[in-house]
Design an enzyme around this catalytic site. Structure first.
Site, short mmCIF file in Angstrom:
data_model
loop_
_atom_site.label_atom_id
_atom_site.label_comp_id
_atom_site.label_asym_id
_atom_site.label_seq_id
_atom_site.Cartn_x
_atom_site.Cartn_y
_atom_site.Cartn_z
N THR A 278 18.53 -1.97 -85.53
CA THR A 278 19.43 -1.73 -84.35
C THR A 278 19.01 -2.89 -83.13
OG1 THR A 278 20.26 0.34 -84.76
CG2 THR A 278 20.50 -0.42 -82.47
N ASP B 218 23.98 7.42 -83.16
CA ASP B 218 23.97 7.60 -81.81
C ASP B 218 24.39 6.18 -81.15
OD1 ASP B 218 21.64 6.15 -82.82
OD2 ASP B 218 21.25 5.78 -80.71
N THR C 180 17.42 2.88 -79.31
CA THR C 180 17.31 2.67 -80.59
C THR C 180 16.14 3.72 -81.39
OG1 THR C 180 16.42 1.10 -82.36
CG2 THR C 180 15.42 1.00 -80.28
N GLY C 181 16.61 3.91 -82.69
CA GLY C 181 15.74 4.93 -83.51
C GLY C 181 16.70 5.87 -84.27
N HIS C 182 15.98 7.00 -84.42
CA HIS C 182 16.65 8.24 -85.25
C HIS C 182 17.84 8.77 -84.58
CE1 HIS C 182 16.10 11.98 -87.91
NE2 HIS C 182 17.12 11.50 -87.84
N GLY C 183 19.04 8.24 -85.00
CA GLY C 183 20.19 8.46 -84.40
C GLY C 183 20.61 10.00 -84.19
N1 ASP Z 1 20.01 4.52 -83.90
C1 ASP Z 1 20.48 3.86 -85.12
C2 ASP Z 1 21.24 4.70 -85.94
O1 ASP Z 1 20.76 5.95 -85.85
C3 ASP Z 1 19.35 3.19 -85.93
C4 ASP Z 1 18.38 2.36 -85.17
O2 ASP Z 1 18.40 2.48 -83.90
O3 ASP Z 1 17.60 1.69 -85.61
O4 ASP Z 1 22.20 4.36 -86.41
#
Ligand code: ASP
Length: 344
Positions: free
Chosen positions: A203, A234, A254-257
């Site tokens: 992201t 998220d 960013t990360g595990h939404g």
């Molecule tokens: N946050 C994003 C999602 O879960 C993924 C990411 O940030 O890499 O869609």
């Protein structure tokens, strides 16, 4: 002149933003603030092979955004421009380069927000849009709504004359290969953020403060490979994927939404600045530590405070980021990196 103005704001009140806004309102002083901008290209275990392209990509984007600020553009203009550059870069999972959902389609999410009136626009599950961040901006500026999804969002894109592209233009060879591999797993999201640390989900996002002291933030994503059709993460959710307020600063995450949403990560960072008086860096570190402890979440954030402090924090293996202020660029990808990128 910028510094003089900002320090005079500080001596006038413990709440510099309010004094400065009053000064602006009275037309006594303008262009008080030193512009600053940060971008990220996703928190995850970025493969070694993508290191160079990711670092180049974030620097290119931060330069583009900084130029907008230097030319007198608004924070909203700058974050939109920087995110468009990241969306057009196939190394990132946003716009061109978006990952594929379980059925092999592209469904993208994006959000943009401004800190003066807390106006926000977001789209989720949109297809065939080259730059979803510009569609999110249209939602913010041309509708009475905050979030449009799916069919309605695509219909609105047509009404607004937003550039459409065939899905094939957005799909890279890498995204297709990852999809083929990850479709084999059932619990995709868990797999991505636990056992498969090599999984891609990069992201993009941007935060900025402009010369008038207005802040803005933007986040854009294709989500997570092989996600369920219709899954929204998220990123387009106000307070989770992004949040800003002129009184404190701006955040993009960013990360595990799924876990970011559980702790409304972006708003939590701003709340720590607001209620605990923490710096941008302290607030981001504390909120990410809280997410990790409370729900086992993995991710990262970039923050700009109203006074132009830039910060990043992540508990993933890597996160590509770049900052620009005072005409110089810094960037990094591994924990502890703080590399001089030279003049803007
Ligand atoms: N946050 C994003 C999602 O879960 C993924 C990411 O940030 O890499 O869609």
């Amino acid at each position: 002149m910028n510094n003089i103005c900002y320090s005079s704001c500080l001596t006038l009140s413990t709440h510099p933003r309010i004094v400065c806004q009053a000064m602006h309102t009275n037309n006594m002083e303008r262009n008080c603030f030193v512009p600053a901008i940060a971008v990220h290209g996703g928190a995850w275990a970025i493969p070694q092979a993508d290191t160079e392209a990711s670092c180049q990509g974030v620097q290119r984007a931060v330069r583009a955004g900084y130029k907008v600020l230097e030319d007198g553009g608004t924070a909203v203009d700058a974050v939109e421009q920087a995110v468009r550059v990241l969306e057009d870069d196939p190394v990132f999972d946003a716009g061109t380069g978006s990952v594929l959902n379980y059925d092999g389609d592209v469904e993208m999410d994006a959000i943009i927000m401004e800190g003066k009136e807390l106006k926000c626009g977001a789209v989720a599950c949109v297809n065939n849009i080259k730059n979803p961040i510009s569609l999110a901006r249209k939602v913010m500026e041309q509708t009475d709504h905050t979030l449009l999804v799916g069919h309605g969002a695509n219909k609105f894109a047509n009404e607004m004359g937003i550039e459409k592209v065939p899905t094939s233009d957005l799909v890279t060879e890498d995204a297709r290969k990852t999809w083929e591999e990850y479709r084999k797993f059932k619990k995709t999201v868990d797999v991505f953020f636990s056992s498969r640390t090599d999984a891609g989900h990069d992201t993009v996002g941007c935060v900025a403060v402009d010369r008038l002291g207005n802040v803005a933030c933007a986040t854009s994503t294709g989500g997570i490979s092989a996600k369920k059709v219709g899954r929204v993460g998220d990123s387009p959710i106000i307070g989770s994927g992004a949040y800003c307020d002129n009184a404190y600063g701006a955040v993009s995450t960013t990360g595990h939404g799924e876990n970011i949403m559980k702790v409304t990560l972006a708003r939590t960072i701003i709340s720590y600045m607001e209620h605990l008086g923490l710096s941008a860096k302290e607030a981001a570190d504390k909120a990410i530590a809280f997410m990790s402890k409370r729900v086992g979440g993995v991710g990262g954030a970039i923050v700009v405070s109203s006074s132009g402090q830039l910060a990043k924090s992540f508990n993933s293996e890597r996160m590509a980021w770049a900052f620009a202020s005072n005409n110089s660029v810094r960037y990094g990808i591994d924990p502890g990196d703080d590399i001089d990128g030279g003049a803007v």
